[in-house]
Design an enzyme around this catalytic site. Structure first.
Site, short mmCIF file in Angstrom:
data_model
loop_
_atom_site.label_atom_id
_atom_site.label_comp_id
_atom_site.label_asym_id
_atom_site.label_seq_id
_atom_site.Cartn_x
_atom_site.Cartn_y
_atom_site.Cartn_z
CG ASP A 61 -1.90 0.82 1.29
OD1 ASP A 61 -2.25 1.77 0.89
OD2 ASP A 61 -2.85 0.36 1.30
CB SER A 111 -6.40 2.33 -0.32
OG SER A 111 -4.54 2.58 -0.23
CD GLU A 330 -3.49 -3.68 2.42
OE1 GLU A 330 -3.62 -2.75 2.26
OE2 GLU A 330 -3.88 -3.73 2.89
CG HIS A 339 -0.86 8.17 5.12
ND1 HIS A 339 -1.13 9.51 4.02
CD2 HIS A 339 -1.05 7.69 4.24
CE1 HIS A 339 -2.23 8.76 2.64
NE2 HIS A 339 -2.15 7.52 3.10
#
Ligand SMILES: [Zn+2]
Length: 531
Positions: A61, A111, A330, A339
């Site tokens: 991700d 996402s 993932e 972030h």
């Protein structure tokens, strides 16, 4: 690896690092020899055109190409090397394509829209999952009739076992693309839904995970969305903030166990490892934190499994199905580190993600397993400034900026790393920049750094991996997986031969001759567990 340990390692590397150029690299013969070997490998590449018995999709991700490059250097340095020359597990996949990640309504995606593209094969809007662009964000009544189905769901219908593994909560956007249809990615449980949406009949993501389909293996975080509110968490019984949150008082873990004979629920590493080796376990749900799993650098190694361990457990359980499996894995917290503008977190998570890829590559065969590695989107994360080779990846660029101060080679375009002291950019030294909590500087102040819109890579290995070429829409990922595995919508015109693997266990290599087959069977009898 513990943060302090890694820091020490990188610190040692730094001391050795005054412009290191290995002496053999000064000789043109070194490069010519290396390139000739790579050319030889490339010339021998043979497309595998049989059906993929198994498909594994690894999703980093937020793992843009700059993240891959920086993580390569970090992993190399953790291994005592200079860094950039040392390949990642994903670098060793023979085919690569670029994936265009935009959502239909945004040039830079989230996402939720992207999971719908790479798992369901249809582009959609930001913040919605498993529904086409005809649905509207947060408007419950636009869900019905606009559902699109994931490859995982279609693989299940074709008789394969299916699994979802993530380091985030299992109800988070990326894994939810495997099983959910929702116009709001934040509807983790009924507690996050509006009264209106509930009244109109929309279901929360956790409920959909249990009832939309039969998922054989579910591993990650997200306990709190499964249990009635005020249910104490088994790991943090005295911390009320970690309690269950469901308003409808349902115990979804119990409901899931009641649905399947042989279903086992675990919430810690020891129980996971036991369950993975227990052949009576047909269905496995492991939820290791109330919310997202912790960053690997802060993980309690005795209580919580690594992504690599979860991946291995999933492959072991799923590969018991002779018809094969579809597994989604993932590395979900690469995105979260970015972030926060904390590259240390994002990159260590990427290294752990690559370790899981290496493990799956050992456990499966290229002959019958299509493995793809990609990202949903990139981040505004850059790597520049001509750092000397061998400098810690978290270190300083070479030379000073125009303000006379140092700067790090890793930087962000925006985010919480923006700082001004008395109107000026702060200086940074090497000790500070290598700290596990250091926020790299950002140009524009934001509480949370944003995704980026450039293409991401898709690395491919196994049957039909050669279809991963050129610049493709992100939806192509889902379609290649569906085609290679002969699942909908590619069942009727699927004339693919089965894999040329004589034995049905997933981790044994192809043996083309009958003699090899005989040897293989004898070996199988003599050595029940090769791994
Ligand atoms: Zn994100």
């Amino acid at each position: 690896m513990q943060g302090a340990c890694l820091l020490l390692l990188l610190g040692l590397r730094l001391q050795l690092s005054l412009s290191l150029v290995p002496v053999e690299e000064e000789d043109p013969a070194f490069w010519n020899r290396q390139a000739a070997q790579a050319l030889d490998v490339a010339k021998k590449l043979q497309p595998i055109q049989t059906a993929a018995k198994n498909v594994i999709l690894f999703l980093g991700d937020g793992m843009g190409v700059s993240t891959v490059t920086a993580a390569r250097i970090l992993k190399g340095q953790m291994d005592g090397k200079l860094g950039p020359e040392t390949p990642l597990a994903m670098d060793q996949f023979p085919y690569v394509a670029l994936s265009k990640t935009y959502n239909v309504d945004r040039d830079v995606p989230d996402s939720a829209g992207t999971t719908t593209a790479y798992l369901c094969g249809v582009k959609t809007r930001m913040k919605v999952i498993g529904v086409s662009a005809a649905a509207r964000y947060n408007q419950c009544n636009t869900t019905r009739g606009n559902e699109v189905t994931s490859v995982l769901n279609r693989a299940k219908k074709a008789g394969k076992s299916v699994g979802v593994v993530t380091t985030t909560r299992v109800q988070h956007a990326s894994p939810a693309g495997a099983y959910a249809h929702t116009v709001n990615r934040n509807w983790y449980s009924d507690a996050q839904m509006s009264a209106g949406a509930k009244k109109e009949g929309c279901q929360d993501i956790a409920t959909q995970m249990v009832y939309n389909m039969d998922i054989d293996v579910i591993l990650g975080g997200g306990r709190r969305y499964m249990f009635p509110e005020r249910t104490p968490d088994p790991e943090y019984p005295r911390n009320g903030r970690q309690n269950g949150v469901r308003k409808d008082k349902r115990n979804l873990v119990q409901e899931w166990q009641d649905k399947h004979q042989g279903a086992q629920y675990v919430w810690n590493r020891t129980a996971l490892l036991q369950a993975a080796n227990d052949s009576s376990v047909t269905h496995l749900m492991g939820l290791f934190e109330p919310g997202d799993m912790t960053y690997d650098i802060y993980r309690d190694h005795t209580n919580d499994p690594s992504l690599e361990e979860m991946t291995e457990a999933a492959v072991r359980v799923l590969s018991r199905n002779p018809r094969g499996f579809f597994l989604f894995v993932e590395g979900g917290r690469i995105d979260h580190g970015h972030h926060e503008n904390i590259a240390y977190r994002a990159l260590t998570e990427t290294v752990m993600f690559d370790n899981a890829i290496a493990k799956a590559s050992q456990l499966t065969s290229e002959a019958d397993t299509l493995t793809l590695v990609t990202a949903d989107h990139s981040h505004v994360f850059t790597f520049g400034g001509y750092p000397l080779r061998g400098t810690s990846i978290f270190g300083l660029a070479d030379g000073k900026a125009n303000d006379g101060k140092s700067y790090t080679s890793l930087l962000y375009g925006n985010g919480p790393g923006f700082r001004l002291y008395w109107g000026l950019r702060p200086d940074v030294d090497e000790i500070e920049s290598m700290g596990p909590n250091y926020k790299q500087q950002a140009t524009v102040p934001l509480w949370s750094e944003t995704h980026a819109g450039e293409d991401v890579a898709v690395f491919a290995r196994g049957p039909w991996a050669h279809l991963m070429h050129g610049v493709q829409e992100q939806t192509f990922v889902a379609h290649v997986m569906a085609f290679a595995a002969c699942v909908e919508p590619y069942t009727t015109d699927c004339h693919l031969q089965p894999p040329t693997i004589p034995m049905d266990t997933a981790h044994q290599a192809a043996c083309p001759s009958s003699l090899a087959l005989l040897v293989g069977i004898l070996l199988q009898l003599l050595v029940p567990a090769l791994h």
